[in-house]
Write an enzyme that holds these catalytic residues in place. Structure first.
Site, PDB file in Angstrom:
ATOM      1  N   MET A  31     -36.365  36.878 -39.653  1.00 21.05           N
ATOM      2  CA  MET A  31     -37.283  36.554 -38.551  1.00 21.05           C
ATOM      3  C   MET A  31     -37.465  35.040 -38.435  1.00 21.05           C
ATOM      4  SD  MET A  31     -40.059  39.421 -37.935  1.00 21.05           S
ATOM      5  CE  MET A  31     -41.139  39.310 -39.333  1.00 21.05           C
ATOM      6  N   CYS A  32     -38.327  34.452 -39.204  1.00 23.70           N
ATOM      7  CA  CYS A  32     -38.756  33.046 -39.114  1.00 23.70           C
ATOM      8  C   CYS A  32     -39.779  32.891 -37.986  1.00 23.70           C
ATOM      9  CB  CYS A  32     -37.633  32.055 -38.845  1.00 23.70           C
ATOM     10  SG  CYS A  32     -36.414  31.966 -40.157  1.00 23.70           S
TER      11      CYS A  32
END
Lengths: 298, 228
Positions: A1-2
Site C-alpha cells: 500500500m504505502c
C-alpha cells in the site's frame, strides 16, 4: 500500500504551521504502511547557502567535531544542527562539492539524504508518529512539503529505502506503487552520470525526473515524460524548490485525493489525511485523473 | 432517531447497531455525523432502514448492503456499495474507483462523477451516474444496468457479458467485445424506469446510446487469441 501526503501553501500565514499540518496528515496514514516514514520540508531559501541533510547510524560519534574536521578539509564556515540520527550542515553554496568529498573521506558511514537551498529531508525506520517526533517535524515552518509512510515491496526496510528520495538539489519524490522497468532505467541513468544509492524502484523515479529536469524541462514537462518512460504502478508526489507536482499512471489503481483552497493545495492517499486541514469543508476536493500531470509553482 | 457521531463513537458501535436491526420490520432512521473519510461505514446491513451519512466516507461504504437505503452527503472512497445485494445507495458527491463492484442487486446512484472501474464485474445491480465515469468501467460486467448521464472513459465494457450500458455523452473508447447497440422500445421503457428510480426527471431516455456485448469472446476461439 504505502501512504503519501503533500501540502503546498499559497497563504503565507499558514507557513509556521506547515510541520504540524503535514505531521497530522502523515500520522493519519499510518495504517497504510508502518515500516518507515519520512518527510521533506521546504523552508526559507537562504541566499548563497546550501543545506546538506545527512544521516548516520552512529550520530554521536559521527557528528562530534564534524565542523572542525570539515574546516580542516577546507570547508570554511560550516554550521551543523544535529537532530537525532540526522543533521543539517549549512555551507556556502560554492563549497557544496568540497563538503561532499570531505564527508565521504571523514565520515564514510554518513549518508547524504538530500541537498538544497530550501529542502531538508528526515526519514527513518519506524511508525510515522515516532519518526516525526524524533525529528520534531511539528516545529518546522516552510512553504511546502511531502511525506510518506512505507509498506515495503521492492527493497529492504532500511533508512535509505525510506521515502522521500532526493536525487537532485531541492528535488524530492514520494511514491505509492511499484515500477517494473527500474533496473533498466537505473543502468541508463547511471550511464548518464546520475548517482543512485539504493536498489529501490522509487529512487529510480526520482533520479529519472532529476535527469529530465537537468535537460531543461520544468517539473510539469518532466512528469509528462515519466508517463511514457516509467512502467508500472505509481502515484507520485514531487517537490522542487518552488514547485509541487502530482501524477498517476494510466491504470491509476493507487489511490489519490486532492483538495485546493485559496490557502493551499493538499494531497492525500485517502480523504482521511485531509480532514484536519483548515477550511477543508469548503475546499474543492477531487480525485486526480489517470495519466494527467498536475503541478503548482510559487 | 439514533445519531452516531464518529468523532466520539467507534465505527464498530455503529455497524453493530445496524446489524442488530429487525430484518423484516420497520426501523428508525439512522444518522451518522463526522465520518471524516472513515472506512467501512454502514457495511453489511440486512434490514429496511434509512441511513444518512453527513460527510465524506473512505473505502467500502455500504458494502454488501441488503434492503437498506443509505445516503452519503459527500464523496465516497473506493469500493462503495461493493457486492450490494438489494436496497439503495445514493452518493451526493463523487465516488472513487470500483463503485458498485460485483454488486448483485439494488440501485446505486452517484450524483457526481465515478472514477475508474465503475461497475466492474457487476452481477445484477443498477447503477446510475449523473456525471462521468472513468476508464475500464463495467469490465467483465455480467448483468444489470449501468446508466451514465455524462461521458465514459477508455475501454468501456471490456470483456462484457450480459450487462446493459447506457451512455448519454461520449465514450472515449470501447473495450474488447463491447459494441454499440440499437435502442429498442424495451430499452426505452427500462431506461425510463431507471431514471425515475434515480429521481431524474429532466433527461429523456432517447438521448442515450446503448452498448452491450458482441458475444464473440464467450467461448475460447483461437481466432480471437489477440483479444484475450
Amino acid at each position: 500500500m504505502c501512504g503519501i501526503v503533500g501540502l503546498f501553501l499559497k497563504d503565507k500565514s499558514l507557513e509556521p504551521q506547515l510541520g504540524t499540518l503535514l505531521s497530522e496528515m502523515l500520522v493519519t496514514m499510518t495504517d497504510r504502511g508502518p515500516d518507515s516514514a519520512g518527510i521533506a520540508i521546504y523552508g526559507a531559501d537562504q541566499n548563497d547557502l546550501v543545506k546538506l541533510t545527512i544521516q548516520s547510524p552512529a550520530p554521536e560519534t559521527d557528528f562530534a567535531g564534524l565542523t572542525e574536521d570539515l574546516r580542516k578539509a577546507g570547508v570554511t564556515n560550516a554550521s551543523i544542527l544535529p537532530k537525532s540520527t540526522h543533521a543539517v550542515i549549512t555551507v556556502s553554496s560554492d563549497q557544496l562539492d568540497v563538503t561532499r568529498t570531505a564527508l565521504e573521506e571523514l565520515r564514510p558511514d554518513v549518508r547524504i539524504m538530500g541537498t538544497g537551498s530550501a529542502m531538508e529531508i528526515y526519514k527513518e525506520v519506524g511508525l510515522p508518529k515516532d519518526v516525526l517526533e524524533r525529528f520534531k517535524i511539528s516545529d518546522m515552518t516552510g512553504t511546502h512539503g511531502i511525506g510518506h509512510t512505507r509498506m515495503a515491496t521492492e527493497s529492504a526496510v532500511t533508512t535509505l529505502g525510506a521515502h522521500p528520495f532526493s536525487t537532485g538539489s531541492d528535488q524530492c519524490l514520494v511514491h505509492n506503487g511499484s515500477l517494473s522497468n527500474h533496473n533498466n532505467l537505473r543502468r541508463e541513468l547511471t550511464r548518464e552520470g546520475i548517482r543512485l544509492e539504493t536498489q529501490n524502484d522509487s529512487e529510480v523515479a526520482a533520479a529519472y525526473l532529476t535527469g529530465e529536469m537537468a535537460k531543461g524541462k520544468n517539473l510539469g514537462e518532466a512528469l509528462t515524460s515519466a508517463l511514457d518512460d516509467l512502467d508500472g504502478f505509481f502515484t507520485f508526489v514531487v517537490g522542487t524548490k518552488s514547485g509541487f507536482g502530482v501524477v498517476r499512471d494510466p491504470i491509476a489503481c493507487k489511490p489519490a485525493v486532492m483538495a485546493e483552497t485559496d490557502a493551499y493545495v493538499a494531497f492525500g492517499s485517502e480523504y482521511r489525511a485531509l480532514v484536519n486541514l483548515p477550511g477543508i469543508e469548503d475546499a474543492k476536493v477531487w480525485e486526480p485523473e489517470p495519466a494527467t500531470v498536475y503541478f503548482w509553482e510559487h | 432517531m439514533p445519531v452516531f457521531d464518529l468523532a466520539t463513537t467507534e465505527l464498530r458501535a455503529l455497524n453493530q447497531a445496524l446489524h442488530a436491526l429487525d430484518k423484516s420490520g420497520a426501523n428508525e432512521d439512522f444518522e451518522v455525523t463526522n465520518p471524516r473519510g472513515s472506512h467501512a461505514v454502514a457495511v453489511g446491513i440486512d434490514a429496511p432502514v434509512n441511513v444518512t451519512i453527513d460527510g465524506s466516507v473512505g473505502y467500502y461504504c455500504a458494502g454488501m448492503n441488503e434492503q437498506a437505503t443509505i445516503t452519503v452527503k459527500g464523496n465516497a472512497g473506493p469500493g462503495v456499495a461493493e457486492n450490494m445485494m438489494s436496497g439503495k445507495v445514493v452518493i451526493k458527491g463523487d465516488a472513487s474507483q470500483y463503485a458498485g463492484a460485483t454488486a448483485h442487486g439494488g440501485l446505486l446512484v452517484i450524483e457526481g462523477n465515478a472514477s475508474s472501474r465503475c461497475g466492474i464485474s457487476m452481477k445484477g445491480v443498477d447503477i446510475v451516474v449523473k456525471g462521468n465515469i472513468g476508464h475500464m468501467s463495467a469490465f467483465m460486467a455480467q448483468s444489470g444496468n449501468l446508466v451514465v448521464l455524462g461521458d465514459a472513459g477508455d475501454a468501456l465494457g471490456d470483456s462484457l457479458y450480459e450487462a446493459r450500458l447506457f451512455v448519454r455523452g461520449t465514450v472515449k473508447s470501447l473495450g474488447a467485445d463491447c459494441e454499440k447497440k440499437e435502442m429498442r422500445a424495451e430499452h426505452i421503457e427500462l431506461l425510463t424506469k431507471l431514471l425515475a428510480d434515480a429521481g431524474i426527471t429532466d433527461v429523456k431516455p432517447e438521448e442515450f446510446t446503448r452498448y452491450g456485448s458482441a458475444r464473440t469472446l464467450y467461448n475460447f476461439s483461437v481466432d480471437n487469441f489477440d483479444a484475450y
